[in-house]
Write a protein that holds these residues in place. Sequence first.
Motif, PDB file in Angstrom:
ATOM      1  N   LYS A  67       0.475  -1.265  -0.038  1.00 57.82           N
ATOM      2  CA  LYS A  67      -0.087   0.102   0.132  1.00 57.82           C
ATOM      3  C   LYS A  67       1.095   1.360  -0.024  1.00 57.82           C
ATOM      4  CE  LYS A  67      -3.490   2.545   2.717  1.00 57.82           C
ATOM      5  NZ  LYS A  67      -4.152   2.541   4.035  1.00 57.82           N
ATOM      6  N   LYS A 116      -9.720  -5.594  -8.567  1.00 57.96           N
ATOM      7  CA  LYS A 116     -10.249  -4.997  -7.593  1.00 57.96           C
ATOM      8  C   LYS A 116     -10.388  -5.289  -6.236  1.00 57.96           C
ATOM      9  CE  LYS A 116     -13.544  -2.270 -10.526  1.00 57.96           C
ATOM     10  NZ  LYS A 116     -15.118  -2.168 -10.725  1.00 57.96           N
ATOM     11  N   SER A 117     -10.401  -6.839  -6.131  1.00 53.63           N
ATOM     12  CA  SER A 117     -10.299  -7.515  -5.035  1.00 53.63           C
ATOM     13  C   SER A 117      -9.066  -7.401  -4.490  1.00 53.63           C
ATOM     14  CB  SER A 117     -10.820  -9.156  -5.116  1.00 53.63           C
ATOM     15  OG  SER A 117     -12.206  -9.120  -5.453  1.00 53.63           O
ATOM     16  N   SER A 174      -8.362  -4.091  -3.027  1.00 47.66           N
ATOM     17  CA  SER A 174      -9.073  -3.792  -1.686  1.00 47.66           C
ATOM     18  C   SER A 174      -8.380  -4.462  -0.706  1.00 47.66           C
ATOM     19  CB  SER A 174     -10.505  -4.548  -1.805  1.00 47.66           C
ATOM     20  OG  SER A 174     -11.292  -4.521  -0.791  1.00 47.66           O
ATOM     21  N   GLY A 178      -5.749  -2.510   0.644  1.00 52.16           N
ATOM     22  CA  GLY A 178      -5.774  -1.413   1.282  1.00 52.16           C
ATOM     23  C   GLY A 178      -5.648  -0.328   0.228  1.00 52.16           C
ATOM     24  N   SER A 218      -6.677   2.514  -2.570  1.00 44.18           N
ATOM     25  CA  SER A 218      -8.319   2.926  -3.110  1.00 44.18           C
ATOM     26  C   SER A 218      -8.161   3.047  -4.575  1.00 44.18           C
ATOM     27  CB  SER A 218      -8.382   4.153  -2.426  1.00 44.18           C
ATOM     28  OG  SER A 218      -7.324   5.424  -2.776  1.00 44.18           O
ATOM     29  N   ASP A 269     -12.657   4.167 -10.511  1.00 43.44           N
ATOM     30  CA  ASP A 269     -13.224   3.241 -11.315  1.00 43.44           C
ATOM     31  C   ASP A 269     -13.159   3.796 -12.870  1.00 43.44           C
ATOM     32  OD1 ASP A 269     -14.509   0.911 -12.208  1.00 43.44           O
ATOM     33  OD2 ASP A 269     -16.192   0.957 -11.364  1.00 43.44           O
ATOM     34  N   THR A 326      -5.290 -13.283  -2.900  1.00 46.98           N
ATOM     35  CA  THR A 326      -6.369 -13.295  -2.185  1.00 46.98           C
ATOM     36  C   THR A 326      -7.302 -14.535  -2.201  1.00 46.98           C
ATOM     37  OG1 THR A 326      -7.612 -12.528  -4.229  1.00 46.98           O
ATOM     38  CG2 THR A 326      -6.672 -10.967  -2.788  1.00 46.98           C
ATOM     39  N   LYS A 354     -19.823  -9.198  -6.389  1.00 48.07           N
ATOM     40  CA  LYS A 354     -18.599  -8.261  -6.575  1.00 48.07           C
ATOM     41  C   LYS A 354     -19.160  -7.459  -7.610  1.00 48.07           C
ATOM     42  CE  LYS A 354     -14.772 -10.929  -5.348  1.00 48.07           C
ATOM     43  NZ  LYS A 354     -13.410 -11.734  -5.649  1.00 48.07           N
TER      44      LYS A 354
END
Length: 432
Positions: free
Chosen positions: A220, A249-250, A253, A256, A258, A261, A319, A406
């Motif tokens: 991050k 996107k997952s 996320s 952390g 941001s 779109d 993930t 999602k």
Amino acid sequence: MRAAPRPGGSMPRSGTSCPRARARLRRMRDAHMPGKGGRTAARRKKEREAIMRTRKRTAKAKVLLLACMAALTLGVAGLWGCASGDGQGDAKQGEAPASESQEALEPVSVAYLNKAGYETVIVADKKGYFDAAPMDVELLTVSGSGQQSVEALLAGSADIAATGQGPVADALGQYGDDIVVLCGTNCNTNSQVIVASPSMTGDTAITPYDKASDNKAEVKASFEAAAAALGRPVKLGVQQGATTESAVKSWMSAMGVSVNDFGTEGDGTVTLVDVKANTLPTVLAAGSDIDLMAASQPYPDTALSAAPGSYRVGSNADTNSYDVAAYITTKEVYEKEEASLKEFVKALDQATDYMADSANEAECVKICADSMGASEDTVRAAFSVADWKTGMTDTMLDSLAKAVKKKGYEMTPDQIKAACPLIPWMDAELGD
């Protein structure tokens, strides 16, 4: 967000009741499909229907010819039996030849990408499983992502779309129970990969994620430092609507980070840029429009080779998310061609059984590499994470349900399972 489901568990047909969905479907149907010489979708559909009718008449003529030949043979055998006095000729009279009662099956066409993730179609074709099926199977290649396969299906240019769970989720969410999920053939992870441009060094270097040390904080911080050094959000290229969109996107996320779109401005650290999947390696190598790319294999490996100094940042394995190679059709096609679709699934099952045998892996890797124009190492990497199986397992259903959620659509797991009417048949016919 789509409307709440109707009582009884069936999905509303938003493709026919939602103005936005109707407009989108009209655009799909009016669009020029790739590789078709600029003909309109309506004209192509009429031409295809004419071809299908011709094939059907030809197939039925073949059946009739075989029936006549069988009947002639039977008649001669009957005369011989009478002449010999053994009585066998009388016993056969009145019985219709087996082939005479068989109806010719409708041909089916499947839209797919000639790339990793679609190995089952390639092997089924090259090993002759489609040729051995009791109907014609027409293969239609598209470019980009599985979204283009779905668009071909919705435009009436194909009977079946081969795709990942992202486009499946969009199709289910937008068109409800007008979509039928036939089966999955592979459920794997570590196939959606994020790659950084060679220019992302020094103050703009992105720290790759290491699952063993779980260095999310460092990842991050590196994204935030890169955005500050660039004086703008980090630009990440990914094809909108592709399975990779949900995967990236997952991933962001989880780290952390941001995200802004597609087509939006905001205070996100990363901005998504819509780039067709098959062009991503070239765009990344150019070094001007995007700073990172995300796509399914083989595009990440292609980028790593085409752009010296580029490097891997992470994948969907970080993930614990899975990709499903799936095949879908429309309710209209399913009701008309169920028998042919089952035979198509049987051919896929033969292919996945063959591919799952480690003794055949080298052969299958070569078949796919030659077809894709990719290196055997790239294809072998895809095989190393694959789980070849034709059916609809609980893991596949769970992955589809997560993808739908999602995407922001309101569908229950039971409704998703109801979109897979062949599950009982596959469990009984195909087995483990």
